[in-house]
Design a protein around this motif. Sequence first.
Motif, PDB file in Angstrom:
ATOM      1  N   THR A 110       0.853  -1.187   0.000  1.00 52.75           N
ATOM      2  CA  THR A 110       0.000   0.000   0.000  1.00 52.75           C
ATOM      3  C   THR A 110       0.886   1.232   0.000  1.00 52.75           C
ATOM      4  O   THR A 110       1.814   1.339   0.804  1.00 52.75           O
ATOM      5  CB  THR A 110      -0.919   0.021   1.237  1.00 52.75           C
ATOM      6  N   VAL A 111       0.586   2.148  -0.915  1.00 54.25           N
ATOM      7  CA  VAL A 111       1.331   3.410  -1.000  1.00 54.25           C
ATOM      8  C   VAL A 111       0.383   4.553  -0.658  1.00 54.25           C
ATOM      9  O   VAL A 111      -0.635   4.756  -1.338  1.00 54.25           O
ATOM     10  CB  VAL A 111       1.926   3.637  -2.398  1.00 54.25           C
ATOM     11  N   ALA A 112       0.690   5.275   0.413  1.00 56.32           N
ATOM     12  CA  ALA A 112      -0.039   6.499   0.765  1.00 56.32           C
ATOM     13  C   ALA A 112       0.801   7.674   0.270  1.00 56.32           C
ATOM     14  O   ALA A 112       1.920   7.892   0.754  1.00 56.32           O
ATOM     15  CB  ALA A 112      -0.254   6.576   2.264  1.00 56.32           C
ATOM     16  N   TRP A 113       0.279   8.444  -0.692  1.00 52.36           N
ATOM     17  CA  TRP A 113       1.077   9.434  -1.419  1.00 52.36           C
ATOM     18  C   TRP A 113       1.243  10.753  -0.678  1.00 52.36           C
ATOM     19  O   TRP A 113       1.996  11.627  -1.132  1.00 52.36           O
ATOM     20  CB  TRP A 113       0.474   9.677  -2.789  1.00 52.36           C
ATOM     21  N   GLY A 114       0.579  10.921   0.436  1.00 53.74           N
ATOM     22  CA  GLY A 114       0.752  12.135   1.222  1.00 53.74           C
ATOM     23  C   GLY A 114      -0.233  13.236   0.896  1.00 53.74           C
ATOM     24  O   GLY A 114      -0.253  14.281   1.553  1.00 53.74           O
ATOM     25  N   ASP A 115      -1.067  13.016  -0.122  1.00 49.08           N
ATOM     26  CA  ASP A 115      -2.086  14.004  -0.486  1.00 49.08           C
ATOM     27  C   ASP A 115      -3.492  13.445  -0.308  1.00 49.08           C
ATOM     28  O   ASP A 115      -4.464  13.991  -0.837  1.00 49.08           O
ATOM     29  CB  ASP A 115      -1.894  14.464  -1.932  1.00 49.08           C
TER      30      ASP A 115
END
Length: 558
Positions: A117-122
Amino acid sequence: MSYRRLAASAAVFAAGISLIPGMAHAAGTDSGDAQGISKPDLAQAGLENTAKFSSPATRSIRQSAPAPKSKLAAAPMAETAAANPTLAVGLEAFAMSAHAIELDSSVTSAATPLDITVAWGDGATTTASASGTQLVASEHTYAELGTYTVKVTVTDKAAGTSVTNEVAFTTAGSDYTPYGPTRLLDTRNGTGATKAAKVAPYSSAHLKIGGNGSIPAGVTAVVLNVTVTGTTSGGHVTAFADGDDKPSTSNVNFVPGQTVPNLVIVPVGANGYVNLYNGGWEPVDLIADVTGYFTQTASSGYTPLAPQRFVDTRTGTGTAKGQLAGYGSFGTQITGLGKVPASGVTAVALNVTVTNPRSDGHLTVYPSGQQAPTASNVNFTTGQTIANSVIVPVGPDGRINIRNGGWNPADVIVDVVGYYSPQSKGSYLPFAPERMIDTRDPKDPVYGPLAGRDYIYTAMAEPGSGVTGFVLNATVTNTKDSGFLAVAPDPNTPDEYDSGAAGQPAPPTSSTLNWTTGKTVPNLVQASTGGTGVVDFWNQSDGNADLIVDVFGMYQEN
């Protein structure tokens, strides 16, 4: 009428610029004799020197899943966890464009299925699957520029464990913030310098940008109106970031006794300074007025336009008909006209021309609701026709003012070439300056003067790359007749030129720079690529002229 097609030099390819060679043909014929070459992807042109962001696998934080409720399940779970003790993830992030990121997640694991899982920060997240040790590449485009913390979680469900790692990523593009106009340098009186003294030949004025006044530290580029005066020999001025090698390009060209302004968009060194190099044989005075700066934070993006005439005092367009009186001024509406939005515009990019002046003087362009600053945008002599690029903030009412600093009347022409607004997505990516065209150079693919009423077309961006415009400096020299240079997007695509299906573009009527016979004249150009990525350079005179074009950067939407 004919055209000339631009081929690519090694230096231009090094900058990531795609150009297409060809040959001139007679007026009224089709484009079937044009030669074509493969076109490299221009979307990476401004990314060659952008930062890379990484967080090694040793920074991975391991987390175990909650203990199972069933005692019978505890033993197999423990065995599986012990079987994947090397689970880790290293991160490396790169800019793919002005707003986009590529994230490479280097996963180390036993040969077992994994969830990523990648949480992109936006607020956005994406998921992927992996199995064992492998590299997983992901991509994302941010709506706004800025610095984001990207968090990656790799989960081994069978082992009941996961690891996380984070990396901070800053988007590559820069947005514009209007400022001033404000004078930062005047060597005649010591403003911005250690003392009042001319800049010696083959040396530089060292000008502080970041942290000067309310300009923040960390600016990536600055917009300056640079004026050279007090000249006793011919020469040129080159603007470049402190800490970089001086490029072979030029920004302002001058002859003895001449006062010449030109707008420059120049990268700022890591220490916050830029250099203004005197390439002449004798000392000169330099003046620099700032009108805005770029940062890697969300502000105003740029929307380029095909040149639109907003003001012409000769015809009464945009103002009263008749010359602008000496020391007089007028206001003109910018927002809500042509293709400029009615609201949200923070600054406008112009090409301002003065013609038929009855005395020496200068023009000052400034936002409505303010007093005219001491900065000048166009300097002129009696009877001269001269143009200069201007980027000026727009007043709260959507208007700008223009003041004639000369003693006697002059005609004024204003063409709008683009605007800045928070809604515009075009962010700036500077290049290392490169010479793109020099018709004087036998090694140049378009060697030989550009004939009167001819044009050179250049394929500068692939449709779909998001590249909407380029920042250039165009110079004409060895001019055999009076006239003007027009730069405009071409309606034909590169493929249409290649196949011979291109139609003859309509010659533009808006001028980028004006000259008289024998003069050398430079001007900054913010050239729109239109919908095709092709840009035309027209010699709108009846005589030959040599053309020099330097490229400094591009605007990209995605």
